[in-house]
Write an enzyme that holds these catalytic residues in place. Structure first.
Site, PDB file in Angstrom:
ATOM      1  N   LYS A  98      -2.501   5.345  -4.194  1.00  0.00           N
ATOM      2  CA  LYS A  98      -3.842   5.900  -4.506  1.00  0.00           C
ATOM      3  C   LYS A  98      -3.911   7.492  -4.096  1.00  0.00           C
ATOM      4  O   LYS A  98      -4.867   8.084  -4.534  1.00  0.00           O
ATOM      5  CB  LYS A  98      -5.008   5.073  -3.619  1.00  0.00           C
ATOM      6  CG  LYS A  98      -5.184   3.622  -4.146  1.00  0.00           C
ATOM      7  CD  LYS A  98      -6.056   2.987  -3.339  1.00  0.00           C
ATOM      8  CE  LYS A  98      -5.540   2.791  -1.864  1.00  0.00           C
ATOM      9  NZ  LYS A  98      -4.481   1.759  -1.938  1.00  0.00           N
ATOM     10  N   ASP A 119      -1.208  -0.454  -1.200  1.00  0.00           N
ATOM     11  CA  ASP A 119       0.008   0.294  -1.681  1.00  0.00           C
ATOM     12  C   ASP A 119       0.287   0.731  -3.076  1.00  0.00           C
ATOM     13  O   ASP A 119       1.189   0.786  -3.469  1.00  0.00           O
ATOM     14  CB  ASP A 119       1.450  -0.319  -0.968  1.00  0.00           C
ATOM     15  CG  ASP A 119       1.160  -0.659   0.461  1.00  0.00           C
ATOM     16  OD1 ASP A 119       0.668  -0.046   1.201  1.00  0.00           O
ATOM     17  OD2 ASP A 119       1.456  -2.099   0.810  1.00  0.00           O
ATOM     18  N   GLN A 170      -6.423   0.189   1.329  1.00  0.00           N
ATOM     19  CA  GLN A 170      -5.746  -1.083   0.887  1.00  0.00           C
ATOM     20  C   GLN A 170      -6.036  -1.307  -0.514  1.00  0.00           C
ATOM     21  O   GLN A 170      -6.018  -0.432  -1.309  1.00  0.00           O
ATOM     22  CB  GLN A 170      -6.256  -2.037   2.045  1.00  0.00           C
ATOM     23  CG  GLN A 170      -5.698  -2.139   3.449  1.00  0.00           C
ATOM     24  CD  GLN A 170      -6.425  -1.339   4.472  1.00  0.00           C
ATOM     25  OE1 GLN A 170      -7.767  -1.123   4.129  1.00  0.00           O
ATOM     26  NE2 GLN A 170      -5.814  -0.691   5.411  1.00  0.00           N
ATOM     27  N   GLY A 229      -1.917   3.857   4.467  1.00  0.00           N
ATOM     28  CA  GLY A 229      -1.018   5.063   4.394  1.00  0.00           C
ATOM     29  C   GLY A 229      -1.006   5.685   2.999  1.00  0.00           C
ATOM     30  O   GLY A 229      -0.958   4.620   2.163  1.00  0.00           O
ATOM     31  N   HIS A 230      -1.054   6.648   2.920  1.00  0.00           N
ATOM     32  CA  HIS A 230      -1.052   7.479   1.557  1.00  0.00           C
ATOM     33  C   HIS A 230       0.192   8.473   1.764  1.00  0.00           C
ATOM     34  O   HIS A 230       0.256   9.167   2.486  1.00  0.00           O
ATOM     35  CB  HIS A 230      -2.176   8.167   1.115  1.00  0.00           C
ATOM     36  CG  HIS A 230      -3.209   7.297   0.836  1.00  0.00           C
ATOM     37  ND1 HIS A 230      -3.305   6.002   0.491  1.00  0.00           N
ATOM     38  CD2 HIS A 230      -4.620   7.683   1.091  1.00  0.00           C
ATOM     39  CE1 HIS A 230      -4.376   5.684   0.304  1.00  0.00           C
ATOM     40  NE2 HIS A 230      -5.483   6.537   0.768  1.00  0.00           N
TER      41      HIS A 230
END
Length: 482
Positions: A64, A61, A271, A88-89
């Site tokens: 990235k 988180d 991650q 998730g991004h």
């Protein structure tokens, strides 16, 4: 520069060899560092760009996606090499926010090929929904490629994930319940179903039925759950196969060729380092390899084809799920950081645990990833705090100082953080585009982070938007040359 291709940069005592593309020119403030937005000219014929890995340097988180989106402007290919839709991004472009769960953030650049490689586990329903959502917003997915060797998440994986977590009771790991762990377990047990199988109806039917024979025995006899029916899964996943068939192919040759030919491949991690199945804070980890080495394992590209590794870290620390978190803040300051940083999971919506920056963790991330530089994010979130703390070490129950990350960290309830306290700042950072524009205390914080981490800071994020990025002294020239 000592030649058009090679620059030796000395940055706060670190000597860094950077190969910088000749087609990149930088707008500079008078007497200041490079401006955040470079002016790009057409690459010269035959010019070779570097292959970069972007990894999370904490527990995930770290934003990235913003760095991947930023770098993808100069990459021919962005490759997601591990994980599943448990990651998730979020990427902000102007007033638009895009949330990605499987598709690489580089998809926002229409000329960039985006690959879901062999090391990824794919929930086809989630992927189809993500594709349709992007298309509805006018984003082309024509350049998406999906590895035929990527493993498929099936309904029994999600069910097993939820049942196993519930069975643990107070010893929960804090999984997302998306079926990621069970899918990787089947992969290791050599009973998994891959995307190539899904594309072949006859093969998929046979492999699914064989899997259900075993899975239903476990579901009914161990967990007391109802068995799953093959017909319903075949019908549902048949629709997914039809939607995804145009994108599925053998991706290792595509990625290898782009890496060898100097096209510029960006390997996107999911991650973070401390969630790595081997080198993370086991057992409170994910089921794959988010570290830089995972880029080779999950794509088929050899380590000699990787030219630099960029670690992404927040200016504080967050994590989700269970496990020891030495610098966690269980007070109003932690709540403030969570609210200002919008620290809620992109995939799950879960509130993240927040704490001060832990440079013991950053040094460990630099070690196991071989970090070339750091992309330091969320500096703006700390604005307004009277003082800012940085974790520099731990003390154990015997009063001894611990400077290296213990291998048994998840069980070390005797550890207490050792902090350095720096004065805070109150000035708004959102429009700052150069290091010299930062308040003195904010600059001091950035300098102290790179000193403690032992890795130069290449970029500083002062907001979620693309342009809210400061580039420091060409440590990161947005696209490096071999």
């Amino acid at each position: 520069m000592d030649s058009p291709a090679l620059s030796i940069l000395v940055f706060r005592g670190h000597s860094i060899r950077l190969r910088i593309p000749s087609h990149i020119t930088w707008r500079r403030e008078k007497g200041g560092p490079a401006a955040a937005i470079p002016k790009l000219e057409a690459p010269q014929e035959g010019e070779a760009l570097a292959n970069l890995v972007v990894v999370g340097a904490q527990w995930g988180d770290e934003a990235k996606g913003k760095i991947v989106d930023y770098l993808a402007q100069n990459a021919a290919m962005v490759v997601r090499y591990g994980g599943g839709n448990n990651a998730g991004h979020s990427v902000t472009v102007g007033s638009d926010e895009y949330k990605f769960h499987l598709i690489p953030a580089g998809i926002l650049h229409p000329e960039t090929v985006c690959v879901l490689a062999d090391g990824v586990v794919i929930d086809p329903g989630v992927l189809v929904k993500e594709i349709e959502g992007l298309q509805a917003r006018g984003v082309s997915v024509a350049n998406l490629r999906i590895s035929a060797a990527a493993h498929v998440i099936l309904p029994y994986h999600r069910l097993q994930d939820a049942l196993e977590e519930a069975r643990r009771g107070d010893d929960k790991l804090g999984t997302t319940g998306r079926g990621i762990g069970p899918a990787y377990a089947d992969k290791a047990a050599r009973t998994g179903i891959r995307m190539g199988d899904l594309m072949d109806p006859e093969r998929f039917t046979a492999r699914l039925q064989a899997a259900l024979d075993d899975k239903n025995a476990v579901l009914t006899k161990v967990y007391g759950a109802e068995p799953l029916e093959a017909a319903a899964i075949l019908e549902e996943y048949g629709r997914y196969a039809h939607a995804l068939r145009p994108f599925v192919c053998d991706t290792p040759p595509l990625v290898a060729q782009a890496a060898r030919n100097g096209k510029g491949v960006l390997f996107e991690g999911a991650q973070g380092t401390l969630l790595d199945i081997d080198l993370g804070t086991y057992p409170f980890v994910t089921s794959s390899h988010p570290i830089a080495g995972g880029a080779c394992l999950g794509t088929g590209v050899g380590p000699t084809q990787i030219h630099a590794v960029i670690g992404v870290a927040k200016s504080y620390t967050t994590r989700v799920g269970a496990g020891v978190f030495p610098t966690e803040l269980l007070d109003a300051t932690g709540d403030t950081i969570r609210d200002r940083g919008h620290e809620y999971g992109t995939t799950t919506g879960r509130p993240r645990r927040c704490g001060w920056l832990d440079t013991v963790v950053l040094r460990y991330a630099a070690q196991v990833n071989g970090l070339s530089c750091l992309a330091l994010g969320h500096l703006d979130v700390l604005t307004g705090l009277e003082e800012v703390k940085i974790g520099v070490a731990y003390t154990n129950g015997a009063g001894e100082t611990v400077r290296d990350l213990p291998g048994d960290l998840p069980f070390r309830t005797d550890l207490a953080p050792v902090y350095e306290t720096l004065p805070g700042w109150s000035e708004d950072l959102s429009s700052v585009r150069a290091l010299t524009g930062l308040p003195a205390n904010a600059r001091r914080f950035v300098e102290r982070v790179q000193d403690l981490a032992g890795v130069p800071v290449a970029t500083v994020s002062v907001g979620p938007a693309r342009e809210q990025t400061i580039v420091l002294d060409d440590v990161l020239a947005r696209a490096l040359r071999r």
